[in-house]
Write an enzyme that holds these catalytic residues in place. Structure first.
Site, PDB file in Angstrom:
ATOM      1  N   MET A  26       1.008  -1.093  -0.126  1.00 59.10           N
ATOM      2  CA  MET A  26       0.040   0.229   0.006  1.00 59.10           C
ATOM      3  C   MET A  26       0.818   1.143  -0.173  1.00 59.10           C
ATOM      4  O   MET A  26       0.556   2.223   0.465  1.00 59.10           O
ATOM      5  CB  MET A  26      -0.858  -0.118   1.320  1.00 59.10           C
ATOM      6  CG  MET A  26      -1.935  -1.145   1.181  1.00 59.10           C
ATOM      7  SD  MET A  26      -3.337  -1.033   1.904  1.00 59.10           S
ATOM      8  CE  MET A  26      -2.949  -0.688   3.884  1.00 59.10           C
ATOM      9  N   LEU A  29       6.705   2.973   1.721  1.00 56.23           N
ATOM     10  CA  LEU A  29       7.513   1.887   1.613  1.00 56.23           C
ATOM     11  C   LEU A  29       8.703   2.305   2.845  1.00 56.23           C
ATOM     12  O   LEU A  29       9.207   3.343   2.844  1.00 56.23           O
ATOM     13  CB  LEU A  29       8.333   1.604   0.547  1.00 56.23           C
ATOM     14  CG  LEU A  29       7.404   1.492  -0.660  1.00 56.23           C
ATOM     15  CD1 LEU A  29       8.090   1.082  -2.028  1.00 56.23           C
ATOM     16  CD2 LEU A  29       6.354   0.117  -0.505  1.00 56.23           C
ATOM     17  N   HIS A  33       9.632  -3.480   3.370  1.00 55.33           N
ATOM     18  CA  HIS A  33       9.093  -3.762   1.861  1.00 55.33           C
ATOM     19  C   HIS A  33      10.233  -3.991   1.067  1.00 55.33           C
ATOM     20  O   HIS A  33      10.268  -4.936   0.333  1.00 55.33           O
ATOM     21  CB  HIS A  33       8.419  -2.463   1.442  1.00 55.33           C
ATOM     22  CG  HIS A  33       7.160  -2.223   2.081  1.00 55.33           C
ATOM     23  ND1 HIS A  33       6.744  -1.136   3.104  1.00 55.33           N
ATOM     24  CD2 HIS A  33       5.957  -2.953   2.143  1.00 55.33           C
ATOM     25  CE1 HIS A  33       5.724  -0.943   3.565  1.00 55.33           C
ATOM     26  NE2 HIS A  33       5.061  -2.035   2.982  1.00 55.33           N
ATOM     27  N   GLN A  57     -10.551  -2.643   2.314  1.00 52.67           N
ATOM     28  CA  GLN A  57      -9.936  -3.239   3.407  1.00 52.67           C
ATOM     29  C   GLN A  57     -10.014  -2.356   4.772  1.00 52.67           C
ATOM     30  O   GLN A  57      -9.448  -2.733   5.875  1.00 52.67           O
ATOM     31  CB  GLN A  57      -8.732  -4.062   3.262  1.00 52.67           C
ATOM     32  CG  GLN A  57      -7.518  -2.802   2.924  1.00 52.67           C
ATOM     33  CD  GLN A  57      -6.170  -3.611   2.602  1.00 52.67           C
ATOM     34  OE1 GLN A  57      -6.102  -4.255   1.556  1.00 52.67           O
ATOM     35  NE2 GLN A  57      -5.268  -3.912   3.554  1.00 52.67           N
ATOM     36  N   ASP A 145       2.378  -9.271   9.272  1.00 48.77           N
ATOM     37  CA  ASP A 145       0.960  -9.414   9.117  1.00 48.77           C
ATOM     38  C   ASP A 145       0.648 -10.761   9.092  1.00 48.77           C
ATOM     39  O   ASP A 145      -0.015 -11.374   7.956  1.00 48.77           O
ATOM     40  CB  ASP A 145       0.170  -8.717   7.719  1.00 48.77           C
ATOM     41  CG  ASP A 145       0.398  -7.190   7.946  1.00 48.77           C
ATOM     42  OD1 ASP A 145       0.038  -6.624   9.125  1.00 48.77           O
ATOM     43  OD2 ASP A 145       1.194  -6.354   7.115  1.00 48.77           O
ATOM     44  N   GLN A 148      -3.090 -11.963   7.956  1.00 47.07           N
ATOM     45  CA  GLN A 148      -3.225 -11.757   6.494  1.00 47.07           C
ATOM     46  C   GLN A 148      -2.436 -12.688   5.619  1.00 47.07           C
ATOM     47  O   GLN A 148      -2.788 -13.327   4.728  1.00 47.07           O
ATOM     48  CB  GLN A 148      -2.291 -10.452   6.347  1.00 47.07           C
ATOM     49  CG  GLN A 148      -2.274  -9.887   4.867  1.00 47.07           C
ATOM     50  CD  GLN A 148      -2.086  -8.625   4.471  1.00 47.07           C
ATOM     51  OE1 GLN A 148      -2.670  -7.630   4.394  1.00 47.07           O
ATOM     52  NE2 GLN A 148      -0.584  -8.569   4.016  1.00 47.07           N
ATOM     53  N   SER A 180       6.929  -0.784  10.434  1.00 48.33           N
ATOM     54  CA  SER A 180       5.460  -0.285   9.962  1.00 48.33           C
ATOM     55  C   SER A 180       5.227   0.891   9.272  1.00 48.33           C
ATOM     56  O   SER A 180       5.498   1.800   9.969  1.00 48.33           O
ATOM     57  CB  SER A 180       4.482  -0.953  10.928  1.00 48.33           C
ATOM     58  OG  SER A 180       3.212  -0.390  10.747  1.00 48.33           O
ATOM     59  N   ARG A 182       2.680   2.519   9.948  1.00 51.29           N
ATOM     60  CA  ARG A 182       1.826   3.191  10.842  1.00 51.29           C
ATOM     61  C   ARG A 182       2.832   3.748  12.108  1.00 51.29           C
ATOM     62  O   ARG A 182       2.375   4.386  12.765  1.00 51.29           O
ATOM     63  CB  ARG A 182       0.659   2.579  11.424  1.00 51.29           C
ATOM     64  CG  ARG A 182      -0.243   2.351  10.650  1.00 51.29           C
ATOM     65  CD  ARG A 182      -1.566   1.351  10.913  1.00 51.29           C
ATOM     66  NE  ARG A 182      -2.676   1.511  10.007  1.00 51.29           N
ATOM     67  CZ  ARG A 182      -2.890   0.475   9.383  1.00 51.29           C
ATOM     68  NH1 ARG A 182      -2.483  -0.547   9.495  1.00 51.29           N
ATOM     69  NH2 ARG A 182      -4.109   0.846   8.362  1.00 51.29           N
TER      70      ARG A 182
HETATM   71  O1  PAF Z   1      -0.191  -5.549   3.552  1.00 51.28           O
HETATM   72  C1  PAF Z   1      -0.614  -4.767   2.677  1.00 51.28           C
HETATM   73  O2  PAF Z   1       0.103  -3.685   2.591  1.00 51.28           O
HETATM   74  C2  PAF Z   1      -1.901  -4.778   2.295  1.00 51.28           C
HETATM   75  O3  PAF Z   1      -2.916  -5.429   3.014  1.00 51.28           O
HETATM   76  C3  PAF Z   1      -2.014  -5.565   0.800  1.00 51.28           C
HETATM   77  C4  PAF Z   1      -1.664  -6.955   0.881  1.00 51.28           C
HETATM   78  C5  PAF Z   1      -1.010  -4.770  -0.197  1.00 51.28           C
HETATM   79  C6  PAF Z   1      -3.355  -5.585   0.177  1.00 51.28           C
HETATM   80  O4  PAF Z   1      -3.818  -4.533   0.094  1.00 51.28           O
END
Ligand code: PAF
Length: 282
Positions: A26, A29, A33, A57, A145, A148, A180, A182
């Site tokens: 998202m 970065l 990432h 989401q 995550d 996820q 993160s 955030r």
């Molecule tokens: O982890 C994330 O950044 C998001 O949940 C993802 C996997 C790119 C989906 O929008």
């Protein structure tokens, strides 16, 4: 590196690639990432990233509007790491109202899903769309995550998607805080306190490795410790790595057990998430 914003152009660009390694993000970065991008380079001939803040989401009271959008800086960071960056608009991803969704497994309603209803449904839906658009051989997601990653693995396995999912290890600041996007919301004082989440997880892991099997009590003690320091706790949970179900206190039969201790808690307005894996013989 090419930055592409439409599905049709992306399909043309990737059409002849045979080994695409894909990192969906998202944006905003950080080194975590970039580490996934480096791992992607080892796994594919063509490395693709996506940058898309997915409205599906986010809940109505969550930080979708405020979520940092830093495309230019992100692309500068991806130079030399990615071959292609897919950065679509909301309209490109959702040209019509989305009425078809991925229904994630029941565990999506627990842990993070308990306080973020619909989050994993929106996440799984966009990940399925991105996998269909990019058609990679490998897709990489961070283990930070954890839930996820589990849900994506289940979706890929149960819907027979032709892609290998790889989980990347969590990258941490030198004091242990999991990187993160955030973290930048934290005030200086909160940033100082934030490392307690990982320290607490390490403490629980140590207790389990030393033989403690009353997981309920451990979880409760951890929640109380966080609350006493001013955190608002969503959960602290000891789960099986394989299915994210509650870990049973006693396994029996001298089996190897792979557990994960997961936590989510808020400091002020910032929700932090972390986990630590534990392997033991019982
Ligand atoms: O982890 C994330 O950044 C998001 O949940 C993802 C996997 C790119 C989906 O929008």
């Amino acid at each position: 590196m090419q930055v592409i914003s439409t599905v049709s152009e992306l399909r043309i660009r990737l059409g002849n690639e045979r080994a695409i390694a894909f990192v969906p993000t998202m944006g905003n970065l950080h080194e975590g990432h970039l580490n996934l991008m480096r791992l992607a380079r080892e796994l594919g001939d063509c490395v693709a990233a996506s940058i898309f803040v997915n409205p599906l989401q986010f809940g109505p009271s969550e930080d979708f509007d405020k979520y940092p959008r830093t495309l230019e800086a992100d692309c500068a960071k991806l130079q030399g790491l990615a071959d292609v960056v897919f950065a679509p608009s909301i309209n490109e991803m959702y040209p019509a109202q989305q009425t078809v969704f991925v229904e994630p497994p029941p565990v999506a309603n627990e842990l993070c899903g308990a306080t973020r209803p619909g989050h994993f449904r929106g996440m799984a839906t966009v990940v399925l769309k991105l996998l269909n658009i990019v058609q990679p051989q490998v897709a990489l997601f961070g283990k930070k995550d954890y839930q996820q990653l589990h849900i994506i693995r289940q979706m890929v396995a149960q819907l027979d998607l032709p892609v290998r999912i790889v989980g990347g290890e969590t990258l941490r600041a030198t004091d242990g805080l999991a990187l993160s996007s955030r973290n930048q919301y934290l005030s200086d004082a909160e940033r100082g306190e934030a490392i307690f989440l990982y320290q607490m997880l390490q403490g629980l892991r140590q207790n389990i490795l030393q033989g403690e099997r009353d997981f309920e009590r451990l979880q409760q003690q951890a929640v109380e410790a966080l609350i006493a320091r001013g955190w608002l706790v969503d959960y602290v949970a000891v789960r099986n790595q394989s299915d994210l179900q509650r870990a049973s206190p006693v396994q029996g039969g001298l089996a190897q057990r792979e557990l994960v201790i997961m936590a989510a808690a808020r400091l002020g307005n910032t929700r932090l998430l972390d986990n630590i894996e534990v392997c033991l013989i019982d």
